[in-house]
Scaffold this motif. Structure first.
Motif, short mmCIF file in Angstrom:
data_model
loop_
_atom_site.label_atom_id
_atom_site.label_comp_id
_atom_site.label_asym_id
_atom_site.label_seq_id
_atom_site.Cartn_x
_atom_site.Cartn_y
_atom_site.Cartn_z
N MET A 11 9.24 -12.03 6.82
CA MET A 11 8.86 -13.28 6.69
C MET A 11 8.53 -14.10 7.81
N ASP A 12 7.55 -14.37 7.95
CA ASP A 12 7.07 -15.25 9.09
C ASP A 12 6.99 -16.89 8.85
N ALA A 13 6.91 -17.86 9.88
CA ALA A 13 6.79 -19.33 9.75
C ALA A 13 5.52 -19.52 8.96
N ARG A 14 4.46 -18.82 9.14
CA ARG A 14 3.51 -19.02 8.29
C ARG A 14 3.69 -19.00 6.67
N ALA A 15 4.16 -17.86 6.25
CA ALA A 15 4.80 -17.90 4.90
C ALA A 15 5.67 -18.69 4.59
N LEU A 16 6.54 -18.99 5.35
CA LEU A 16 7.47 -20.10 5.03
C LEU A 16 7.00 -21.36 4.66
N ALA A 17 6.08 -21.82 5.70
CA ALA A 17 5.39 -23.00 5.48
C ALA A 17 4.36 -23.10 4.01
N ALA A 18 3.96 -22.09 3.79
CA ALA A 18 3.09 -21.96 2.72
C ALA A 18 3.84 -21.93 1.21
N LEU A 19 5.29 -21.28 1.40
CA LEU A 19 6.13 -21.44 0.24
C LEU A 19 6.63 -22.61 0.07
N ALA A 20 7.13 -23.47 1.28
CA ALA A 20 7.57 -24.80 1.09
C ALA A 20 6.46 -25.72 0.40
N ALA A 21 5.48 -25.41 0.49
CA ALA A 21 3.99 -26.24 0.09
C ALA A 21 4.14 -26.04 -1.33
N ASN A 22 4.64 -24.88 -1.94
CA ASN A 22 4.55 -24.52 -3.27
C ASN A 22 6.06 -24.08 -3.85
N PRO A 23 6.96 -24.96 -3.91
CA PRO A 23 8.39 -24.51 -4.06
C PRO A 23 8.71 -23.96 -5.65
N GLY A 24 7.85 -24.28 -6.38
CA GLY A 24 8.05 -23.88 -7.78
C GLY A 24 7.64 -22.69 -7.99
N CYS A 25 7.02 -21.99 -7.44
CA CYS A 25 6.49 -20.33 -7.40
C CYS A 25 7.58 -19.34 -7.25
N ASP A 26 8.11 -19.15 -8.38
CA ASP A 26 9.20 -18.05 -8.21
C ASP A 26 8.90 -16.79 -7.73
N ARG A 27 7.41 -16.33 -8.09
CA ARG A 27 6.65 -15.28 -7.74
C ARG A 27 6.81 -15.14 -6.36
N ARG A 28 6.08 -16.05 -5.59
CA ARG A 28 6.06 -15.90 -4.19
C ARG A 28 7.59 -15.85 -3.47
N ALA A 29 8.53 -16.57 -4.08
CA ALA A 29 9.91 -16.97 -3.29
C ALA A 29 10.36 -15.45 -3.60
N LEU A 30 10.39 -14.47 -4.69
CA LEU A 30 11.14 -13.54 -4.93
C LEU A 30 10.26 -12.44 -3.99
N LEU A 31 9.11 -12.40 -4.16
CA LEU A 31 8.36 -11.26 -3.21
C LEU A 31 8.43 -11.22 -1.75
N ASP A 32 8.32 -12.58 -1.42
CA ASP A 32 8.50 -12.64 0.25
C ASP A 32 10.08 -12.60 0.77
N GLY A 33 10.98 -13.09 -0.31
CA GLY A 33 12.57 -12.56 -0.10
C GLY A 33 12.86 -11.16 -0.13
N ALA A 34 12.31 -10.57 -0.96
CA ALA A 34 12.44 -9.07 -1.09
C ALA A 34 11.61 -8.10 0.09
N GLY A 35 10.54 -8.75 0.83
CA GLY A 35 9.95 -8.04 1.65
C GLY A 35 8.93 -7.22 1.13
N VAL A 36 8.42 -7.71 -0.02
CA VAL A 36 7.19 -7.16 -0.36
C VAL A 36 5.79 -7.26 0.21
N ASP A 37 5.11 -6.58 0.54
CA ASP A 37 3.66 -6.40 1.00
C ASP A 37 2.78 -7.08 0.15
N LYS A 38 2.57 -8.20 0.07
CA LYS A 38 1.76 -8.83 -0.96
C LYS A 38 0.29 -8.47 -0.89
N ALA A 39 -0.15 -8.31 0.30
CA ALA A 39 -1.73 -7.56 0.36
C ALA A 39 -1.93 -6.40 -0.32
N ALA A 40 -0.77 -5.49 -0.01
CA ALA A 40 -1.02 -4.16 -0.83
C ALA A 40 -0.70 -4.17 -2.14
#
Length: 361
Positions: A11-40
């Motif tokens: 998880m990089d700072a760009r992803a963290l900034a995007a996550l902070a802009a939408n804190p209600g999205c559990d999907r992004r929080a979990l996938l980023d926290g688990a290290g899932v490649d969202k593009a794939a």
């Protein structure tokens, strides 16, 4: 959750900034926290997003950064001195400590040691690609800013080097804003390191943004105040649900491996609640999938956050239209009253134009 043998995506700072802009999205929080490649994952779901830099932009960015940091960072330190600390002694040369270590935890510890030593020494010091850690939703995220400069007075400054140009003294406001939000994440992470020192050094809330000047490869810089972005990001990150709580609500054995059959993978993704907004299209690889789902369900979130906020408890387009027609909703509900008033005005306008009367769009 990533699947057997699938490496974690950092998880990089760009992803963290995007996550902070939408804190209600559990999907992004979990996938980023688990290290899932969202593009794939998006490609496997049949909704790929054209995300990331082109190869040309990537190479150009690396070449520009190398030029800025050439000669021991002399030009970079000159820009920091000129724009952020003109009262200090001009940097004749900089100390550039070796930050090599094993693994992100080792690099984080080596960075903290280098910052402590440079602060005590009181000399210009350039940390090239240091490693910082920031806790996000109960999970550590390792971040790598372009550079951190330690001033002779012990202050710390974040440096962001971007490849978008500054034309006639101004740059694209959207890109500058994105860079400021990213830098604010680094400032928060640096403050975590500073808090462990005694006395804690000052982490400057003005960062240095370095970009190419006009159509050349010559660097130009400006000081960017990120106090507002830092405050917003810190507040939003504290609102994130802990990853353990999100994971505990999922079915047993849920997996997000792109190798799974499409139906099984779709069911796994849909098991995690998402909060879609049109702004996600510029910040999340899964945005096209989430948009398609929101449209299929008639969710008003697809119309934007401002519209969603105005509609109160009306969560679907069907409910909104029914309320406007007077078929649903309480008359004393402000959102319902506004919709009925808007429908009446529209009918009146269409009637006056001789186009017939329609109760609502």
């Amino acid at each position: 959750m990533r699947g057997p043998g699938v490496p974690a995506r950092a998880m990089d700072a760009r992803a963290l900034a995007a996550l902070a802009a939408n804190p209600g999205c559990d999907r992004r929080a979990l996938l980023d926290g688990a290290g899932v490649d969202k593009a794939a994952l998006a490609s496997a779901l049949g909704a790929p997003a054209a995300f990331g830099q082109s190869q040309f932009a990537f190479v150009r960015g690396h070449a520009f950064e190398a030029r800025v940091k050439a000669d021991g960072g002399a030009e970079l330190l000159r820009l920091v001195h000129r724009h952020l600390d003109p009262g200090a002694e001009p940097p004749e040369r900089a100390h550039v400590p070796d930050l090599t270590a094993v693994g992100p935890e080792g690099r984080t510890a080596r960075t903290a040691l280098a910052l402590r030593e440079a602060t005590a020494a009181g000399t210009w010091t350039l940390l090239d690609h240091p490693m910082l850690a920031l806790e996000v939703a109960g999970s550590p995220a390792f971040l790598e800013p372009d550079a951190v400069v330690v001033h002779p007075d012990g202050g710390w400054t974040v440096v962001e080097i971007k490849s978008f140009p500054v034309l006639d003294g101004s740059a694209d406001p959207a890109k500058v804003g994105a860079a400021a939000r990213q830098a604010a994440v680094y400032v928060l992470a640096l403050e975590e390191v500073a808090a462990r020192l005694e006395p804690p050094p000052r982490v400057r809330e003005r960062v240095l943004l370095v970009c190419p000047k006009d159509f050349s490869n010559l660097p130009t810089a400006s000081a960017v105040d990120v106090r507002k972005q830092r405050a917003v990001t810190a507040r939003q990150l504290t609102r994130l649900t802990r990853l353990e709580e999100i994971a505990d609500a999922l079915p047993e054995g849920v997996c997000f491996s792109p190798e799974l059959p499409a139906e099984e993978l779709t069911a796994a993704v849909e098991a995690v609640p998402a909060t879609y907004a049109p702004e996600c299209l510029a910040a999340c690889e899964l945005a096209f999938h989430c948009r398609a789902r929101a449209r299929a369900e008639g969710a008003v979130t697809a119309l934007g956050r401002s519209v969603r906020a105005e509609l109160g408890g009306l969560t679907t387009v069907e409910e909104v239209l029914a309320a406007a027609r007077g078929e649903a909703g309480e008359a004393d509900d402000p959102a319902v009253a506004a919709l009925r008033r808007a429908a009446a005005l529209r009918a009146e306008a269409l009637g006056a134009a001789g186009q017939g009367v329609a109760p609502c769009p």
